[in-house]
Design an enzyme around this catalytic site. Structure first.
Site, mmCIF file in Angstrom:
data_model
loop_
_atom_site.group_PDB
_atom_site.id
_atom_site.type_symbol
_atom_site.label_atom_id
_atom_site.label_comp_id
_atom_site.label_asym_id
_atom_site.label_seq_id
_atom_site.Cartn_x
_atom_site.Cartn_y
_atom_site.Cartn_z
ATOM 1 N N ASP A 23 0.808 -1.261 -0.103
ATOM 2 C CA ASP A 23 -0.101 -0.175 -0.090
ATOM 3 C C ASP A 23 0.815 1.327 -0.216
ATOM 4 O O ASP A 23 2.192 1.031 0.254
ATOM 5 C CB ASP A 23 -0.764 0.045 1.234
ATOM 6 C CG ASP A 23 -0.110 0.145 2.538
ATOM 7 O OD1 ASP A 23 0.780 -0.719 2.593
ATOM 8 O OD2 ASP A 23 -0.416 0.757 3.481
ATOM 9 N N GLU A 34 -0.029 -1.330 5.595
ATOM 10 C CA GLU A 34 1.049 -0.996 6.567
ATOM 11 C C GLU A 34 0.612 0.325 7.025
ATOM 12 O O GLU A 34 0.978 0.805 8.291
ATOM 13 C CB GLU A 34 2.620 -1.183 5.730
ATOM 14 C CG GLU A 34 3.600 -1.022 7.018
ATOM 15 C CD GLU A 34 4.212 0.573 7.305
ATOM 16 O OE1 GLU A 34 4.719 0.677 8.202
ATOM 17 O OE2 GLU A 34 3.790 1.414 6.225
HETATM 18 ZN ZN LIG Z 1 6.682 2.410 4.393
#
Ligand SMILES: [Zn+2]
Length: 380
Positions: A72, A137
């Site tokens: 992401d 994340e």
């Molecule tokens: Zn990162």
């Protein structure tokens, strides 16, 4: 693999818009790429259009070197401030521009290509290399939490997270806690305060006590710096002539081994329990995020190998450091076995900024560095 193909792979995955979602498209792309080289993969669904990706090469279980990267990216911010489209990778002046070029699709691509080339070159590996590519994340290490819970990190013996560190190796980082405190009072007309309970008054009591507690001594760590406590948002009250019934605050805390997450949360609870006992207030604590301190050994094999190889390969000094931010490591350390983790990947100071970029040379260098680290680590 041809240099032009290595560059194209990075550009292709930058072009896939994966702002906290749509990571499946990145996972699909990488799975297809692995397939070209007869490397099998597994996609672990987190949600619709959100797959983590796991891939393995090598044999045996004596040593398992994990490569980890998130798929992401953060939102591009103001599009007008970008010189080129953030989701159309642009190569100019030896750099590749685009959202995620630095954080961290270059690190991810370098790891994937290193694995492919090790297979292509028929390198004998005395152990395994395992890719753990994650979703979400940037919004709470969602994929890393899922993969860890489902046991994918249990056999790992060392891990490299390819977040942008440039030619520096991070072996420890701070933890992070997001918390909120809600104060519930009782409303009444402001001319008759005795009939009510002022929620703001008691929230401020908490505010003052907690500030005093968390700042009375400076808790510090040689590598990570100070423990940091801040209330960052506050709100309360409904109307100017009413005693407020509700008030809330939110804050962020950066923890260090000397004052870790558990101790911090215990202290927050203690302050709240004391106030609720002593006074007529009704305060409740909610922990919104709890990311642990990562404190790998500075003297781990993986840190030493990475440092030595990186210095030899690049001719640059590569220091071992700590950093303030948090990474997927905060979840992976919850795996069954403990293992050292380093953060080491191509990049610079442009993550989350407009006109984010990675130096092409840094990206290509890191492919070689990851390959050499793998060979050395899996032959020791
Ligand atoms: Zn990162």
């Amino acid at each position: 693999m041809e240099k032009s193909k290595k560059i194209q792979i990075l550009k292709d995955i930058i072009d896939i818009e994966s702002v906290n979602g749509n990571e499946k498209a990145v996972a699909d792309y990488l799975a297809d790429l692995f397939k070209e080289y007869k490397i099998s993969t597994k996609q672990v669904a987190y949600d619709t259009d959100r797959d983590n990706l796991v891939a393995e090469i090598g044999n045996g279980t004596s040593k398992v070197l994990a490569f980890s990267g998130h798929m992401d990216v953060v939102a591009p911010g103001n599009l007008a401030d970008w010189t080129t489209d953030p989701f159309k990778a642009d190569e100019r002046d030896g750099k590749i521009y685009g959202r995620g070029s630095c954080d961290m699709k270059s690190g991810l691509a370098a790891m994937v290509i290193a694995m492919i080339e090790l297979v292509e070159e028929k390198t004998e590996l005395n152990g395994k290399i395992k890719l753990l590519a994650t979703v979400g994340e940037e919004v709470g290490e969602l994929g890393a939490a899922q993969l860890t819970k489902e046991g994918y990190a249990d056999d790992v013996t060392s891990m490299i997270i390819g977040e942008p560190s440039g030619y520096r190796i991070i072996y420890t980082h701070q933890g992070s806690i997001n918390f909120s405190v809600a104060s519930k009072g009782k409303s009444s007309h402001s001319s008759m305060p005795k009939l009510g309970i002022n929620a703001i008054d008691y929230l401020i009591e908490f505010y003052t006590k907690a500030n005093h507690e968390f700042r009375k001594t400076v808790y510090t760590n040689d590598v990570l710096g100070d423990f940091i406590y801040n209330v960052t948002m506050i709100s309360g009250g409904e109307q100017i002539n009413s005693i407020p019934e509700k008030a809330t605050l939110e804050g962020n805390i950066r923890t260090i081994p000397e004052y870790d997450n558990q101790k911090t949360i215990e202290k927050l609870n203690e302050i709240i329990e004391d106030l609720n006992k002593e006074k007529e207030c009704n305060l409740t604590l909610t922990i919104e995020a709890n990311k642990l301190v990562v404190k790998s050994e500075r003297d781990s094999d993986i840190a030493h190998i990475a440092q030595k190889i990186a210095e030899t390969k690049t001719g640059q000094k590569v220091p071992l450091l700590g950093m303030p931010g948090t990474t997927d490591a905060a979840e992976f350390i919850k795996a069954k076995n403990t293992f050292p983790i380093i953060v080491f990947g191509p990049g610079n100071e442009t993550p989350h900024q407009v006109n984010e970029y990675v130096d092409v040379d840094n990206y290509l260098d890191m492919i070689e560095v990851y390959k050499e680290i793998s060979k050395k680590y899996l032959y020791m």
